[in-house]
Design a protein around this motif. Structure first.
Motif, mmCIF file in Angstrom:
data_model
loop_
_atom_site.group_PDB
_atom_site.id
_atom_site.type_symbol
_atom_site.label_atom_id
_atom_site.label_comp_id
_atom_site.label_asym_id
_atom_site.label_seq_id
_atom_site.Cartn_x
_atom_site.Cartn_y
_atom_site.Cartn_z
ATOM 1 N N CYS A 1 -7.081 8.640 2.690
ATOM 2 C CA CYS A 1 -8.192 8.187 1.836
ATOM 3 C C CYS A 1 -8.838 6.983 2.496
ATOM 4 O O CYS A 1 -10.009 7.001 2.840
ATOM 5 C CB CYS A 1 -7.696 7.839 0.449
ATOM 6 S SG CYS A 1 -7.272 9.292 -0.535
ATOM 7 N N VAL B 1 0.864 -1.188 0.000
ATOM 8 C CA VAL B 1 0.000 0.000 0.000
ATOM 9 C C VAL B 1 0.898 1.234 0.000
ATOM 10 O O VAL B 1 1.834 1.336 0.804
ATOM 11 C CB VAL B 1 -0.932 0.023 1.222
ATOM 12 C CG1 VAL B 1 -1.865 1.237 1.136
ATOM 13 C CG2 VAL B 1 -1.757 -1.263 1.313
ATOM 14 N N ASP C 1 -11.991 -0.609 0.710
ATOM 15 C CA ASP C 1 -12.589 -1.575 -0.217
ATOM 16 C C ASP C 1 -11.699 -2.806 -0.358
ATOM 17 O O ASP C 1 -12.168 -3.913 -0.621
ATOM 18 C CB ASP C 1 -12.749 -0.968 -1.616
ATOM 19 C CG ASP C 1 -13.640 0.251 -1.623
ATOM 20 O OD1 ASP C 1 -13.357 1.188 -0.853
ATOM 21 O OD2 ASP C 1 -14.612 0.273 -2.393
ATOM 22 N N CYS D 1 -3.061 6.112 -0.289
ATOM 23 C CA CYS D 1 -4.013 5.621 0.722
ATOM 24 C C CYS D 1 -4.082 6.560 1.929
ATOM 25 O O CYS D 1 -5.097 6.610 2.609
ATOM 26 C CB CYS D 1 -3.617 4.226 1.166
ATOM 27 S SG CYS D 1 -4.670 3.504 2.445
ATOM 28 N N PRO E 1 -9.950 2.282 -4.979
ATOM 29 C CA PRO E 1 -10.461 3.338 -5.859
ATOM 30 C C PRO E 1 -9.461 4.455 -6.121
ATOM 31 O O PRO E 1 -9.680 5.274 -7.012
ATOM 32 C CB PRO E 1 -11.705 3.852 -5.119
ATOM 33 C CG PRO E 1 -11.524 3.463 -3.708
ATOM 34 C CD PRO E 1 -10.643 2.240 -3.692
ATOM 35 N N VAL E 2 -8.371 4.504 -5.351
ATOM 36 C CA VAL E 2 -7.385 5.571 -5.566
ATOM 37 C C VAL E 2 -6.041 5.008 -6.053
ATOM 38 O O VAL E 2 -5.020 5.705 -6.033
ATOM 39 C CB VAL E 2 -7.187 6.416 -4.288
ATOM 40 C CG1 VAL E 2 -8.509 7.079 -3.892
ATOM 41 C CG2 VAL E 2 -6.642 5.599 -3.123
HETATM 42 S S1 SF4 Z 1 -8.826 0.601 -0.910
HETATM 43 FE FE1 SF4 Z 1 -8.698 2.257 0.572
HETATM 44 S S2 SF4 Z 1 -7.689 1.380 2.342
HETATM 45 FE FE2 SF4 Z 1 -7.320 0.025 0.623
HETATM 46 S S3 SF4 Z 1 -5.363 0.728 -0.168
HETATM 47 FE FE3 SF4 Z 1 -6.958 1.770 -1.315
HETATM 48 S S4 SF4 Z 1 -7.246 3.726 -0.233
HETATM 49 FE FE4 SF4 Z 1 -6.133 2.349 1.128
#
Ligand code: SF4
Ligand code: SF4
Length: 107
Positions: free
Chosen positions: A12, A5, A16, A9, A51-52
């Motif tokens: 954010c 990650v 998900d 993130c 999503p990001v």
């Molecule tokens: S889905 Fe959300 S928690 Fe998971 S890596 Fe992406 S931004 Fe982070």
């Protein structure tokens, strides 16, 4: 090769990703999630769920974000496992794509 990650993130934290992981790799901190590299089985399921676009295979971590490889390993040992999706922070959309978020990472 585990998945990692990365910076987008931070603040954010949509979460998900956590529900698709078959081996419960994700650990939750105050405003960031990490993947435990010792548990990740490289199934690739989480990568398209973010999503990001914050999740990358270790070998494809964007230039300048290599520090997140070590941070995932380190923080996964300190933070609890998260397996159920939560509501993201209300201002998560405002932080998507903002540069230089690493100093904002809360431990
Ligand atoms: S889905 Fe959300 S928690 Fe998971 S890596 Fe992406 S931004 Fe982070
Ligand atoms: S690649 Fe698979 S095993 Fe690794 S964190 Fe993502 S969902 Fe979990």
């Amino acid at each position: 090769m585990p998945f990692v990650v990365t910076e987008n993130c931070i603040k954010c934290k949509h979460t998900d990703c956590v529900e698709v992981c078959p081996v419960d790799c994700f650990h939750e901190g105050p405003n960031f999630l990490v993947i435990d590299p010792d548990e990740c089985i490289d199934c690739t399921l989480c990568e398209p769920e973010c999503p990001v676009n914050a999740i990358f295979p270790e070998d494809d971590v964007p230039a300048g974000q290599e520090v997140f490889v070590g941070l995932n390993a380190e923080l996964a040992k300190e933070w609890p496992v998260l397996t159920v999706r939560k509501e993201p922070p209300a201002d998560a959309g405002d932080w998507d794509g903002k540069p230089d978020k690493l100093p904002l990472l809360e431990r």
